[in-house]
Design a protein around this motif. Structure first.
Motif, short mmCIF file in Angstrom:
data_model
loop_
_atom_site.label_atom_id
_atom_site.label_comp_id
_atom_site.label_asym_id
_atom_site.label_seq_id
_atom_site.Cartn_x
_atom_site.Cartn_y
_atom_site.Cartn_z
N LEU A 282 56.38 12.08 49.93
CA LEU A 282 55.30 12.94 50.47
C LEU A 282 53.96 12.26 50.25
CD1 LEU A 282 56.52 16.35 49.04
CD2 LEU A 282 56.58 15.66 51.44
N VAL A 283 53.24 12.02 51.32
CA VAL A 283 51.98 11.27 51.19
C VAL A 283 50.72 12.08 51.47
CG1 VAL A 283 52.97 8.98 51.60
CG2 VAL A 283 52.24 10.37 53.55
N GLY A 284 50.88 13.34 51.95
CA GLY A 284 49.68 14.12 52.27
C GLY A 284 48.96 13.53 53.48
N ARG B 172 43.51 15.23 51.94
CA ARG B 172 43.84 15.19 50.52
C ARG B 172 43.27 13.90 49.94
NH1 ARG B 172 46.90 19.70 50.36
NH2 ARG B 172 46.68 19.82 48.13
N ARG C 102 39.85 13.36 45.42
CA ARG C 102 39.49 12.93 44.07
C ARG C 102 39.60 11.41 43.93
NH1 ARG C 102 43.20 16.62 40.49
NH2 ARG C 102 44.30 16.92 42.46
N ILE D 67 56.63 11.41 54.75
CA ILE D 67 56.14 12.58 55.48
C ILE D 67 54.69 12.84 55.09
CG2 ILE D 67 56.45 15.04 55.96
CD1 ILE D 67 59.38 14.76 55.62
N GLU E 3 53.28 15.25 60.26
CA GLU E 3 53.03 16.68 60.45
C GLU E 3 51.82 16.83 61.37
OE1 GLU E 3 52.50 18.38 56.44
OE2 GLU E 3 54.03 16.96 55.85
N LEU F 41 51.19 20.94 56.19
CA LEU F 41 52.15 22.04 56.13
C LEU F 41 52.55 22.38 54.70
CD1 LEU F 41 54.46 21.01 59.13
CD2 LEU F 41 52.65 22.72 59.12
N GLY F 42 52.02 21.59 53.75
CA GLY F 42 52.38 21.82 52.34
C GLY F 42 53.58 20.98 51.96
N THR F 43 53.80 20.85 50.65
CA THR F 43 54.85 19.94 50.19
C THR F 43 56.25 20.39 50.60
OG1 THR F 43 54.58 21.09 48.08
CG2 THR F 43 53.62 18.93 48.22
N ASN G 187 56.69 12.79 45.15
CA ASN G 187 55.26 12.80 45.45
C ASN G 187 54.79 11.36 45.38
OD1 ASN G 187 55.36 15.54 45.48
ND2 ASN G 187 54.18 15.86 43.60
N ALA G 188 54.06 10.93 46.40
CA ALA G 188 53.64 9.52 46.41
C ALA G 188 52.63 9.22 45.29
CB ALA G 188 53.04 9.17 47.76
N ASP G 189 51.94 10.26 44.81
CA ASP G 189 50.84 9.98 43.90
C ASP G 189 51.22 10.07 42.43
OD1 ASP G 189 51.12 12.68 43.78
OD2 ASP G 189 49.05 13.16 44.31
N LYS H 161 50.74 25.48 37.04
CA LYS H 161 49.46 25.62 36.36
C LYS H 161 49.27 27.02 35.74
CE LYS H 161 47.24 22.09 39.18
NZ LYS H 161 47.85 21.91 40.49
N LYS I 135 45.50 10.60 40.73
CA LYS I 135 44.68 11.60 41.44
C LYS I 135 43.27 11.05 41.63
CE LYS I 135 47.69 15.07 41.69
NZ LYS I 135 48.34 15.36 42.97
P1 GTP Z 1 46.84 19.44 42.83
O1 GTP Z 1 47.90 18.69 42.06
O2 GTP Z 1 47.11 20.89 42.88
O3 GTP Z 1 45.48 19.12 42.37
O4 GTP Z 1 46.89 19.02 44.35
P2 GTP Z 1 47.06 17.62 45.01
O5 GTP Z 1 46.70 17.67 46.44
O6 GTP Z 1 46.37 16.57 44.24
O7 GTP Z 1 48.57 17.34 44.89
P3 GTP Z 1 49.79 18.19 45.38
O8 GTP Z 1 50.54 18.54 44.15
O9 GTP Z 1 49.39 19.26 46.33
O10 GTP Z 1 50.55 17.09 46.20
C1 GTP Z 1 51.65 16.40 45.69
C2 GTP Z 1 52.05 15.31 46.66
O11 GTP Z 1 52.35 15.88 47.92
C3 GTP Z 1 50.96 14.29 46.90
O12 GTP Z 1 51.59 13.04 47.08
C4 GTP Z 1 50.34 14.76 48.19
O13 GTP Z 1 49.82 13.69 48.93
C5 GTP Z 1 51.51 15.38 48.90
N1 GTP Z 1 51.12 16.52 49.75
C6 GTP Z 1 50.30 17.55 49.42
N2 GTP Z 1 50.18 18.40 50.47
C7 GTP Z 1 50.95 17.90 51.46
C8 GTP Z 1 51.23 18.33 52.80
O14 GTP Z 1 50.72 19.31 53.31
N3 GTP Z 1 52.10 17.55 53.51
C9 GTP Z 1 52.67 16.41 53.00
N4 GTP Z 1 53.52 15.73 53.76
N5 GTP Z 1 52.41 15.99 51.77
C10 GTP Z 1 51.57 16.72 51.00
#
Ligand code: GTP
Length: 447
Positions: free
Chosen positions: A24-26, A30, A33, A73, A102, A106-108, A131-133, A187, A286
């Motif tokens: 998941l790359v967002g 996103r 930070r 994704i 997407e 759409l969220g994780t 999670n990619a990060d 959290k 992050k």
């Molecule tokens: P917080 O941890 O709550 O501060 O949020 P964040 O945006 O830094 O991280 P989050 O836990 O929401 O995201 C975890 C991983 O999922 C990261 O690699 C994000 O890039 C990815 N991600 C977050 N939202 C989405 C989304 O809507 N779609 C996709 N495909 N990946 C997402």
């Protein structure tokens, strides 16, 4: 005479297709930070330890022999990962890597669900989601082993952090004997556990998609919160109600479904959900500054595994150090530990670089000193200049520190194409792209 060749059983799962993986790359909204570095490059493609952040995830997935199909994704433009995917096809020939975009965030969990048909093609039984990060050793084989042993429906990777840090993460309460997840809260407001979610999961495909479907159904069934606004003409008159348009409702409308908030808690209640606790390193990437500890951790791992990509130890190389083959480092410059030098970087005579990332096409002039810093693409650090951050306490998950009672960035960062004059000192600063620093600066964001 007819030769009878038996047809393959149509419902059989193709060999090797039993497990797939998603990274998941967002998207562009996103990674805020990660500024100022994400202003010039999407965070997943940022280089740590000589490779893009997402490469480390892919390399881990490619080590699991059951995996042949991997999807990235996100909601970045299609073109963003094109070169990465092309390069990966050469480097990981056993992996078929595709980007699924997407149409909006759409969220994780929402992204997974949107692409369920593609993911479920070939009937995989299990799905890794990364999670990619995150930066870790990705013990995927161990997670798979636990999954099989316990006949699990889900396994989450967990790690212990300090009690103070725990509430910044998803917290897991588990049975210490069976490792079953009893309770999951993202959290939490009060302390429930210091075992936290590392952002790496293994799901049974039979469990994850129905769980997301149920979460979507719960969301749809929930009545919109209605509020009526009195008319200014006639305060006693009834006016048409309308839904409250706060952030939550924005997310409702956009059908954002998150694993962390909408799925994992329910899985703990209703599914065979287990945690694999890693004792190895784990960090989130992050903030831009967090790339420096991630760089150190991946370099140390590569050094321990005898990676030939790293520079050999010498009087002027304190391992681990990565130097791109096209970089030009003067033999009297001293580098390391935990340094990555990018393509076409020039490091002058007598320079000192430690605990830092120096990005491509930048130059560090003679006798300059770069410590706990990131030097952005094409930036120049003048002769006898100092660009320095401060070490973060071991085990800390934050990249800010308190200095003289003030919270400051522990890592100094120069954005793209910045210049630091000769003899200038930059201490605990974040400098946006294209700035020229001609005087000493401390604890500042230079805009
Ligand atoms: P917080 O941890 O709550 O501060 O949020 P964040 O945006 O830094 O991280 P989050 O836990 O929401 O995201 C975890 C991983 O999922 C990261 O690699 C994000 O890039 C990815 N991600 C977050 N939202 C989405 C989304 O809507 N779609 C996709 N495909 N990946 C997402």
């Amino acid at each position: 005479m007819s030769l009878h060749v038996p047809l393959p059983h149509r419902s059989a799962t193709p060999v090797g297709a039993a497990t797939k993986a998603v990274i998941l790359v967002g998207g562009p909204s996103r990674g805020t930070r990660f500024r100022p570095l994400s202003l010039d490059l999407p965070k997943p493609l940022f280089d740590v330890a000589g490779h893009p952040i997402i490469w480390h995830c892919l390399a881990a997935v490619a080590r699991v022999k059951q995996i042949q199909e991997v999807y990235i994704i996100g909601y970045y433009d299609e073109s963003v990962f094109r070169d990465f995917i092309k390069d990966s096809a050469r480097e990981f020939p056993g992996i078929n890597l595709r980007y699924l975009r997407e149409y909006e965030a759409l969220g994780t969990a929402g992204g997974l669900y949107h692409f369920r048909d593609a993911i479920l093609k070939g009937r995989p039984e299990r799905l890794f989601v990364l999670n990619a990060d995150v930066c870790c050793s990705f013990p995927l084989e161990e997670m798979l082993k636990l999954f099989m042993e316990r006949d699990a429906e889900a396994v989450i990777l967990g790690t212990r952090v300090s009690n103070e840090a725990a509430s910044n993460f998803g917290c897991i309460v588990s049975d210490s004997h069976t490792r079953r997840v009893l309770h999951y809260v993202e959290k939490p407001e009060s302390h429930i556990s210091n075992l936290i979610n590392c952002g790496v999961y293994l799901f049974s495909t039979d469990a994850i998609f129905p769980s997301i479907r149920s979460a979507i159904k719960r969301r749809t069934d929930r009545p919109a919160r209605l509020v009526s606004y009195p008319s200014s003409d006639n305060l006693d008159n009834f006016t048409m109600p309308r839904a409250v348009a706060d952030d939550d409702d924005e997310e409702d409308k956009k059908e954002v479904i998150r694993l962390e908030q909408d799925i994992l808690g329910d899985m703990a209640d209703s599914k065979q959900f287990f945690v694999y606790e890693t004792k190895d390193f784990w960090r989130q990437i992050k903030t831009a500054g967090s790339a420096v500890p991630a760089n150190a951790l991946y370099l140390q791992k590569a050094w321990q595994s005898g990676s030939e990509e790293l520079a050999p130890a010498s009087a002027n190389i304190v391992p681990p150090v990565f130097i791109h083959p096209t970089a030009d480092v003067h033999p009297t410059a001293k580098l390391g530990p935990n340094v990555s030098i990018g393509p076409r970087v020039v490091v002058g005579a007598g320079a000192r670089v430690k605990e830092s990332i120096v990005l491509e096409d930048s130059e560090i002039k003679h006798d300059a000193c770069v410590l706990y810093s990131i030097i952005g693409w094409g930036s120049r650090v003048g002769a006898w200049a100092r660009v320095e951050g401060s070490p973060t306490p071991a085990g800390s998950h934050s990249t800010s520190i308190i200095k003289n009672g003030v919270k400051v960035q522990s890592i100094s960062i120069l954005g793209k194409d910045c210049g630091v004059g000769d003899e200038v000192r930059v201490q605990n600063c974040v400098c946006l792209p294209y700035k020229e620093l001609k005087r000493d600066v401390t604890n500042e964001v230079i805009m």
